[in-house]
Design a protein around this motif. Structure first.
Motif, PDB file in Angstrom:
ATOM      1  N   VAL A  73       3.814  -6.467   4.283  1.00 10.33           N
ATOM      2  CA  VAL A  73       3.617  -5.044   4.000  1.00 10.33           C
ATOM      3  C   VAL A  73       4.236  -4.672   2.670  1.00 10.33           C
ATOM      4  CG1 VAL A  73       4.144  -2.707   4.788  1.00 10.33           C
ATOM      5  CG2 VAL A  73       3.445  -4.432   6.426  1.00 10.33           C
ATOM      6  N   GLN A  74       5.436  -5.167   2.404  1.00 13.93           N
ATOM      7  CA  GLN A  74       6.127  -4.810   1.167  1.00 13.93           C
ATOM      8  C   GLN A  74       5.421  -5.362  -0.061  1.00 13.93           C
ATOM      9  OE1 GLN A  74       9.960  -6.364   2.120  1.00 13.93           O
ATOM     10  NE2 GLN A  74      10.715  -4.381   2.833  1.00 13.93           N
ATOM     11  N   SER A  75       4.690  -6.458   0.071  1.00 16.25           N
ATOM     12  CA  SER A  75       4.067  -7.075  -1.091  1.00 16.25           C
ATOM     13  C   SER A  75       2.631  -6.620  -1.326  1.00 16.25           C
ATOM     14  CB  SER A  75       4.124  -8.596  -0.961  1.00 16.25           C
ATOM     15  OG  SER A  75       3.417  -9.003   0.185  1.00 16.25           O
ATOM     16  N   LEU A  76       2.156  -5.646  -0.567  1.00 17.92           N
ATOM     17  CA  LEU A  76       0.815  -5.126  -0.770  1.00 17.92           C
ATOM     18  C   LEU A  76       0.839  -4.053  -1.842  1.00 17.92           C
ATOM     19  CD1 LEU A  76      -0.429  -4.697   2.918  1.00 17.92           C
ATOM     20  CD2 LEU A  76      -0.855  -6.600   1.364  1.00 17.92           C
ATOM     21  N   ASP A  77      -0.060  -4.175  -2.803  1.00 14.92           N
ATOM     22  CA  ASP A  77      -0.153  -3.118  -3.812  1.00 14.92           C
ATOM     23  C   ASP A  77      -1.264  -2.143  -3.427  1.00 14.92           C
ATOM     24  OD1 ASP A  77      -2.592  -4.286  -4.554  1.00 14.92           O
ATOM     25  OD2 ASP A  77      -1.799  -5.180  -6.383  1.00 14.92           O
ATOM     26  N   ALA A  78      -1.487  -1.160  -4.275  1.00 13.96           N
ATOM     27  CA  ALA A  78      -2.464  -0.105  -3.975  1.00 13.96           C
ATOM     28  C   ALA A  78      -3.874  -0.667  -3.817  1.00 13.96           C
ATOM     29  CB  ALA A  78      -2.430   0.968  -5.056  1.00 13.96           C
ATOM     30  N   ILE A  79      -4.223  -1.668  -4.602  1.00 12.02           N
ATOM     31  CA  ILE A  79      -5.571  -2.249  -4.487  1.00 12.02           C
ATOM     32  C   ILE A  79      -5.710  -2.998  -3.168  1.00 12.02           C
ATOM     33  CG2 ILE A  79      -7.189  -3.914  -5.484  1.00 12.02           C
ATOM     34  CD1 ILE A  79      -6.096  -3.105  -8.252  1.00 12.02           C
ATOM     35  N   ARG A  82      -4.158  -2.356  -0.410  1.00  9.64           N
ATOM     36  CA  ARG A  82      -4.272  -1.337   0.635  1.00  9.64           C
ATOM     37  C   ARG A  82      -5.661  -0.698   0.642  1.00  9.64           C
ATOM     38  NH1 ARG A  82       0.760  -0.466   2.791  1.00  9.64           N
ATOM     39  NH2 ARG A  82       2.482  -1.186   1.503  1.00  9.64           N
ATOM     40  N   ASP A  83      -6.229  -0.507  -0.534  1.00  9.94           N
ATOM     41  CA  ASP A  83      -7.580   0.058  -0.632  1.00  9.94           C
ATOM     42  C   ASP A  83      -8.601  -0.926  -0.057  1.00  9.94           C
ATOM     43  OD1 ASP A  83      -9.232   2.208  -1.277  1.00  9.94           O
ATOM     44  OD2 ASP A  83      -9.545   1.550  -3.355  1.00  9.94           O
TER      45      ASP A  83
END
Length: 152
Positions: free
Chosen positions: A4-10, A12-13
Motif C-alpha cells: 500500500v505504501q509503495s503505490l503511487d497515484a497512477i 491507484r488509478d
C-alpha cells in the motif's frame, strides 16, 4: 515497505479502473490513466506479481440466477476445537446458497451472505441445512432491503 505504501497515484488509478472493469483492454486502461500501453502493462504486471492484484473474476447477478433475495446471517457455534470449526466452515462454504463466509472476532462467530429466491426458500435452507450442522448454537437472519455498495 508494504504494498500500500509503495503505490503511487497512477497505480491507484489503475486499480480503480480495473475494479470497475477487469476486462478493460490495456489500451483503454492506458488511455484512462494517462500512459502509453507498454508502461501501463508493465505496471499492471508488477501489481499482479506483488499480489496487489490477486486475480480477475466475473461478478454474477444473483437475481439473474433466480436468487434475488440476499440474507445476511450471523452464526454462533458452540464448538471451540479447530477440527469442528473447520468442519463447519467447509460445510457452509459448500452450500450453493452461501456466497460469502467470514469468521470474525468476538460474537457472533461467523457472518454469511446467502442468496435465495425468496423467504420461503431461505426458511427451508435455514431449517434443513444451516441449523442442522453440528455445533451451531444460534442463527440470526437479516433480510437485505437494498445493497448500497458492494465489491461483488
Amino acid at each position: 515497505m508494504s504494498n500500500v505504501q509503495s503505490l503511487d497515484a497512477i497505480d491507484r488509478d489503475i486499480l480503480f479502473h480495473l475494479r470497475q472493469d477487469g476486462r478493460m483492454s490495456n489500451t483503454e486502461l492506458a488511455s484512462r490513466v494517462g500512459l502509453t500501453p507498454p508502461p501501463c502493462l508493465r505496471r499492471v504486471k508488477r501489481l499482479e506479481d506483488r499480489g496487489v492484484i490477486s486475480g480477475y473474476r466475473a461478478v454474477i447477478d444473483q437475481a439473474a440466477l433466480g436468487r434475488g433475495m440476499e440474507v445476511i446471517v450471523t452464526v454462533e457455534v458452540s464448538a471451540t476445537d479447530v477440527q469442528s470449526l473447520k468442519r463447519f466452515e467447509e460445510t457452509v462454504a459448500g452450500f450453493d446458497e452461501v456466497i460469502e463466509v467470514r469468521r470474525v472476532f468476538g460474537v457472533p462467530d461467523y457472518f454469511l451472505r446467502v442468496a435465495v429466491a425468496n423467504a420461503d426458500e431461505y426458511a427451508v435452507f435455514q431449517m434443513t441445512r444451516l441449523v442442522t450442522i453440528p455445533g451451531v448454537s444460534r442463527v440470526i437472519s437479516y433480510l437485505t432491503m437494498e445493497v448500497i455498495k458492494s465489491e461483488s
